[in-house]
Design an enzyme around this catalytic site. Structure first.
Site, PDB file in Angstrom:
ATOM      1  N   SER A 162      41.387  35.116  36.318  1.00 34.65           N
ATOM      2  CA  SER A 162      41.651  35.830  37.575  1.00 34.65           C
ATOM      3  C   SER A 162      41.214  34.954  38.734  1.00 34.65           C
ATOM      4  O   SER A 162      40.066  34.509  38.772  1.00 34.65           O
ATOM      5  CB  SER A 162      40.851  37.120  37.646  1.00 34.65           C
ATOM      6  OG  SER A 162      41.157  37.953  36.572  1.00 34.65           O
ATOM      7  N   GLU A 198      37.668  34.948  43.138  1.00 32.52           N
ATOM      8  CA  GLU A 198      36.619  35.067  42.124  1.00 32.52           C
ATOM      9  C   GLU A 198      36.210  33.665  41.697  1.00 32.52           C
ATOM     10  O   GLU A 198      35.064  33.411  41.350  1.00 32.52           O
ATOM     11  CB  GLU A 198      37.195  35.840  40.929  1.00 32.52           C
ATOM     12  CG  GLU A 198      36.144  36.213  39.921  1.00 32.52           C
ATOM     13  CD  GLU A 198      36.712  36.427  38.534  1.00 32.52           C
ATOM     14  OE1 GLU A 198      37.206  37.525  38.265  1.00 32.52           O
ATOM     15  OE2 GLU A 198      36.637  35.499  37.720  1.00 32.52           O
ATOM     16  N   ARG A 210      31.121  40.836  39.110  1.00 36.11           N
ATOM     17  CA  ARG A 210      31.221  39.368  39.188  1.00 36.11           C
ATOM     18  C   ARG A 210      30.180  38.787  40.157  1.00 36.11           C
ATOM     19  O   ARG A 210      30.433  37.781  40.821  1.00 36.11           O
ATOM     20  CB  ARG A 210      32.610  38.904  39.631  1.00 36.11           C
ATOM     21  CG  ARG A 210      33.743  39.383  38.765  1.00 36.11           C
ATOM     22  CD  ARG A 210      33.704  38.729  37.379  1.00 36.11           C
ATOM     23  NE  ARG A 210      34.973  38.895  36.709  1.00 36.11           N
ATOM     24  CZ  ARG A 210      35.319  39.984  36.016  1.00 36.11           C
ATOM     25  NH1 ARG A 210      34.464  40.985  35.883  1.00 36.11           N
ATOM     26  NH2 ARG A 210      36.491  40.051  35.433  1.00 36.11           N
TER      27      ARG A 210
HETATM   28  N1  EPU Z   1      49.210  44.876  37.563  1.00 37.02           N
HETATM   29  C1  EPU Z   1      50.356  44.834  38.316  1.00 37.02           C
HETATM   30  N2  EPU Z   1      51.227  43.810  38.108  1.00 37.02           N
HETATM   31  C2  EPU Z   1      51.003  42.867  37.155  1.00 37.02           C
HETATM   32  C3  EPU Z   1      49.823  42.909  36.378  1.00 37.02           C
HETATM   33  C4  EPU Z   1      48.944  43.927  36.592  1.00 37.02           C
HETATM   34  O1  EPU Z   1      50.604  45.681  39.151  1.00 37.02           O
HETATM   35  O2  EPU Z   1      51.849  41.991  37.013  1.00 37.02           O
HETATM   36  C5  EPU Z   1      48.274  45.986  37.768  1.00 37.02           C
HETATM   37  C6  EPU Z   1      48.567  47.067  36.782  1.00 37.02           C
HETATM   38  O3  EPU Z   1      48.478  48.307  37.429  1.00 37.02           O
HETATM   39  C7  EPU Z   1      47.449  46.963  35.774  1.00 37.02           C
HETATM   40  C8  EPU Z   1      46.335  46.531  36.696  1.00 37.02           C
HETATM   41  O4  EPU Z   1      46.964  45.594  37.575  1.00 37.02           O
HETATM   42  O5  EPU Z   1      47.216  48.184  35.175  1.00 37.02           O
HETATM   43  C9  EPU Z   1      45.137  45.918  36.029  1.00 37.02           C
HETATM   44  O6  EPU Z   1      45.556  44.804  35.272  1.00 37.02           O
HETATM   45  P1  EPU Z   1      44.643  44.263  34.075  1.00 37.02           P
HETATM   46  O7  EPU Z   1      44.186  45.360  33.232  1.00 37.02           O
HETATM   47  O8  EPU Z   1      45.414  43.147  33.465  1.00 37.02           O
HETATM   48  O9  EPU Z   1      43.374  43.711  34.743  1.00 37.02           O
HETATM   49  P2  EPU Z   1      43.007  43.090  36.144  1.00 37.02           P
HETATM   50  O10 EPU Z   1      42.409  44.133  36.981  1.00 37.02           O
HETATM   51  O11 EPU Z   1      44.187  42.382  36.689  1.00 37.02           O
HETATM   52  C10 EPU Z   1      40.576  42.461  35.350  1.00 37.02           C
HETATM   53  C11 EPU Z   1      39.723  41.243  35.278  1.00 37.02           C
HETATM   54  C12 EPU Z   1      40.171  40.348  34.128  1.00 37.02           C
HETATM   55  C13 EPU Z   1      40.065  41.152  32.848  1.00 37.02           C
HETATM   56  C14 EPU Z   1      40.943  42.407  32.968  1.00 37.02           C
HETATM   57  C15 EPU Z   1      40.823  43.320  31.793  1.00 37.02           C
HETATM   58  C16 EPU Z   1      39.024  40.829  37.557  1.00 37.02           C
HETATM   59  C17 EPU Z   1      39.149  39.955  38.755  1.00 37.02           C
HETATM   60  N3  EPU Z   1      39.789  40.517  36.527  1.00 37.02           N
HETATM   61  O12 EPU Z   1      41.904  42.020  35.701  1.00 37.02           O
HETATM   62  O13 EPU Z   1      39.265  39.271  34.043  1.00 37.02           O
HETATM   63  O14 EPU Z   1      40.498  40.379  31.725  1.00 37.02           O
HETATM   64  O15 EPU Z   1      40.537  43.166  34.135  1.00 37.02           O
HETATM   65  O16 EPU Z   1      39.584  43.959  31.817  1.00 37.02           O
HETATM   66  O17 EPU Z   1      38.231  41.766  37.569  1.00 37.02           O
HETATM   67  C18 EPU Z   1      38.870  37.044  34.707  1.00 37.02           C
HETATM   68  O18 EPU Z   1      37.908  37.475  35.318  1.00 37.02           O
HETATM   69  O19 EPU Z   1      39.171  35.821  34.698  1.00 37.02           O
HETATM   70  C19 EPU Z   1      39.727  37.990  33.994  1.00 37.02           C
HETATM   71  C20 EPU Z   1      40.849  37.619  33.379  1.00 37.02           C
END
Ligand code: EPU
Length: 343
Positions: free
Chosen positions: A236, A339, A163
């Protein structure tokens, strides 16, 4: 066409639906129009905006918001399986993905449904499901405001990181205005399904074409991310922090002592450390669903802050942000960084 409006309401132009305005709003839809803009005569500062999907306006904006309406998708060159596609900065990124999928070109499909426009994607290095837009960017075409000439910035000079980019970190003055981006896509069968639950969502379906992956990504996102048209948000709100091994092991030990010896701490090894989902930390602090005034932590994905009442003020969003940063810092010793850009 060049449109200039004064005291423009920005409520419908930022996905948080903040009720804010700007002193001046300028939209251009061609290079010719961009060259006609007399930047020095506009209320300062001049800030370029994409789809308004990664911005938090903290108050009315005293300067000028510039917006690109340059919309074209053009096949630039083709060698064997590779296609170079030039896309105007004002094209909605998801429309470009839809187009690429109809051409059966691989490369964009994992980024499906990320809000925003092509120009902003190259600033923010948007990413999802194991792909970042830098993976398919070849070069970025810009107007250099300092010399008022069109210039090309090669990917290596965009200094892309998680990012992060040259445009976001080093070009603070907004000297470079992105006019189009050149992407490299391929006809060669190349689905990327290793992130999270993507493969399991697809398990009983054969992936024949990019659209099969796009459909799965859309299904996952729709299930856990709020639609900004229904509930204001900017995706995010925080970046996922990258921890040192020492920090990671300390949190892992804490997690085991609180939740039993089998408790799992989700994480991904990255180049400079270990990435732990901020969503996990926020949830562990008990902030899921937390509401402060009109702002709330989204129930299904606590990395997202939503305008729950539709009337949330910037102050309420910032107060919630502060509470999350302080809470995560107190519990885990980790500083979360937004972010979303604060303007
Ligand atoms: N998780 C929890 N609790 C929750 C939700 C998630 O503990 O309620 C943990 C889980 O372990 C899950 C992990 O968070 O496995 C990762 O969650 P997720 O795959 O949904 O992705 P993220 O790391 O939360 C990032 C990006 C998103 C992107 C997703 C999928 C960033 C800041 N965000 O989120 O990007 O869609 O991965 O690749 O890197 C955005 O930038 O606006 C965005 C939505």
């Amino acid at each position: 066409m060049l449109t200039i409006e004064y005291n423009k309401d920005l409520s419908s132009l930022n996905t948080f639906s903040m009720k804010v305005s700007c002193a001046c709003y300028v939209e251009y839809d061609s290079l010719e129009d961009l060259f006609k803009i007399d930047f020095d005569s506009l209320p300062q500062p001049v800030k370029h905006m994409g789809g308004g999907s990664n911005l938090l306006f903290t108050s009315d904006f005293k300067g000028t918001i510039l917006h690109s309406g340059i919309k074209f998708i053009r096949l630039d060159a083709e060698h064997d399986d590779e296609c170079l596609i030039e896309v105007g900065s004002g094209v909605t990124f998801d429309d470009f993905i839809d187009w690429a999928c109809s051409m059966r070109l691989w490369g964009t499909e994992n980024l499906s449904l990320i809000p925003g426009e092509v120009g902003a994607s190259a600033v923010q290095n948007i990413g999802a499901y194991g792909v970042e837009v830098k993976d398919i960017i070849v070069r970025v075409n810009c107007l250099d405001r300092k010399i008022m000439e069109l210039v090309t910035i090669e990917k290596a000079d965009c200094h892309y990181g998680y990012r992060e980019s040259f445009f976001k970190n080093e070009d603070k003055e907004g000297r470079f205005i992105i006019t189009s981006v050149l992407f490299r896509l391929t006809r060669e069968y190349s689905p990327r399904l290793d992130y999270g639950n993507l493969r399991s969502v697809l398990q009983d379906r054969t992936v024949y074409a990019p659209r099969d992956v796009r459909d799965a990504v859309i299904a996952i996102r729709n299930a856990k991310l709020p639609d900004p048209k229904q509930l204001g948000n900017a995706g995010s709100f925080f970046k996922n922090p990258v921890l040192t091994r020492g920090q990671f092991e300390a949190i892992e030990a804490m997690n085991r002592s609180e939740n039993g010896p089998d408790a799992v701490l989700p994480h991904y090894e990255v180049e400079n450390g270990i990435k732990v989902p901020a969503a996990w930390m926020i949830e562990r602090c008990g902030f899921k669903g937390l509401r402060l005034g009109g702002a709330a932590v989204y129930e299904k994905q606590p990395l997202v802050i939503v305008n729950a009442s539709g009337e949330a003020t910037p102050e309420e969003i910032i107060a919630l942000e502060r509470k999350i940063i302080d809470g995560v810092k107190a519990k885990f010793g980790v500083e979360l960084h937004p972010e979303v850009e604060h303007l």
